[in-house]
Design a protein around this motif. Structure first.
Motif, short mmCIF file in Angstrom:
data_model
loop_
_atom_site.label_atom_id
_atom_site.label_comp_id
_atom_site.label_asym_id
_atom_site.label_seq_id
_atom_site.Cartn_x
_atom_site.Cartn_y
_atom_site.Cartn_z
N ASP A 66 5.54 -53.80 -26.82
CA ASP A 66 5.87 -55.10 -27.42
C ASP A 66 5.47 -55.18 -28.90
OD1 ASP A 66 6.92 -56.04 -25.06
OD2 ASP A 66 5.08 -57.03 -24.42
N GLU A 80 10.03 -59.86 -30.45
CA GLU A 80 9.62 -60.99 -29.62
C GLU A 80 10.66 -61.41 -28.59
OE1 GLU A 80 8.05 -64.41 -31.53
OE2 GLU A 80 6.62 -63.27 -32.72
N ARG A 95 12.92 -55.38 -22.52
CA ARG A 95 12.31 -54.05 -22.65
C ARG A 95 13.35 -53.00 -22.99
NH1 ARG A 95 8.57 -50.98 -18.28
NH2 ARG A 95 10.49 -50.72 -17.14
N LYS A 136 14.21 -53.06 -26.59
CA LYS A 136 13.16 -52.43 -27.41
C LYS A 136 13.27 -50.90 -27.33
CE LYS A 136 10.13 -56.25 -26.24
NZ LYS A 136 9.07 -56.64 -25.31
#
Length: 305
Positions: free
Chosen positions: A189, A196, A200, A203
């Protein structure tokens, strides 16, 4: 010549057992107190050395009473320690650790000499980086030092494994050069500045697009998740009774590097790392919980009965 070069922190862990963590302003009577060699870099080097071979650790220590004990632990486990920098007038790194009755821990690190491992010192050992097959890194030394190491390693086609702990945002010129990134879920994170509102997988995709080649997310009891541009893999953890989780991530990283060198097989390396980490949580302390090959084989044989 070391096949695996670990550059990072070395700390003396000051460990206190407690039934529960104190509330703000509260004093509790704790249980057993121990001084156990630790530091993410030293832990990973010891794990790689005990579970593999040809491992060297490079870090920085003070000129106090903790330094000889930390060096002795590494040497006894088979790691080369000829290039540890001793900093006069500075304390060796210390970690204050409380471990509750469930084996969970809370840690405060005082970096001490670890933060004296600057880019100028890395310049002195650049040949070591160029000669190694794998560089294993963590984030308990300055980020500009990590940048210098990564720059040298990438120029010499040395594979880079980065455990991004303690969690912090990292510049793109580090992440784009990483071959294997080993975050846990919380660290994932914090790696990206605009993470934010991302899932997942978003990301993961962002990191892969940046140039990270392989991402291994460790999730404790949930196991590990592996991602690359064309592959995903989930491995479950071994079910064990956790006594102390202090160095589980470090054992995973060191075992993964050792097996990757020995086997040259990603899945086998991941399986081996999961097994070694599972063993470590059944023992107390950081380096005191790291198995050698014999201990790990006996642990696995006992489980298979």
């Amino acid at each position: 010549m070391a096949k695996i070069l670990v550059i990072g922190s070395m700390n003396m862990d000051l460990v206190v057992e407690t039934e529960r963590y104190p509330e703000e302003g509260e004093t509790l009577i704790g249980g057993k107190f121990e001084q156990i060699p630790g530091g993410k870099g030293a832990n990973q080097a010891l794990a790689a050395a005990k579970l593999g071979d040809q491992v060297e650790f490079i870090g920085a220590c003070g000129d106090d009473s903790f330094a000889p004990k930390l060096k002795s632990s590494l040497k006894a486990g088979g790691a080369e320690i000829d290039n540890i920098f001793e900093i006069k007038g500075v304390s060796t790194g210390v970690a204050v650790i409380t471990v509750d009755k469930k084996g969970n821990n809370r840690i405060i690190v005082s970096p001490g000499a670890n933060y004296e491992l600057d880019p100028e010192k890395i310049e002195k050992i650049k040949d070591k980086i160029a000669e190694a097959e794998i560089i294993l890194l963590q984030l308990e030394i300055p980020v500009d030092t990590i940048e210098k190491i990564v720059e040298i390693a990438s120029k010499n086609k040395t594979k880079i494994i980065l455990d991004p702990a303690p969690a912090q945002k990292l510049p793109a010129d580090i992440l784009t050069r990483v071959d294997y990134l080993l975050p846990n879920e919380g660290e994932l994170d914090l790696l990206l500045a605009e993470a934010e509102n991302k899932s997942r997988l978003e990301k993961i995709e962002a990191l892969l697009k940046m140039g990270v080649k392989n991402i291994i997310v460790t999730e404790g009891e949930k196991g590990i998740y592996y991602y690359s541009q064309n592959k995903e893999l989930h491995l479950e953890t071994l079910k064990v009774k956790a006594v102390d989780t202090t160095a589980a991530g470090d054992v995973f990283a060191g075992a993964f590097a050792a097996s990757l060198i020995a086997e040259n097989n990603l899945k086998k390396a991941l399986e081996f790392a999961v097994q070694a980490a599972a063993y470590s949580v059944t023992k107390r302390g950081a380096q005191s919980s790291i198995p050698d090959k014999k201990e790990l084989n006996e642990f696995l044989a006992e489980r298979s009965k």
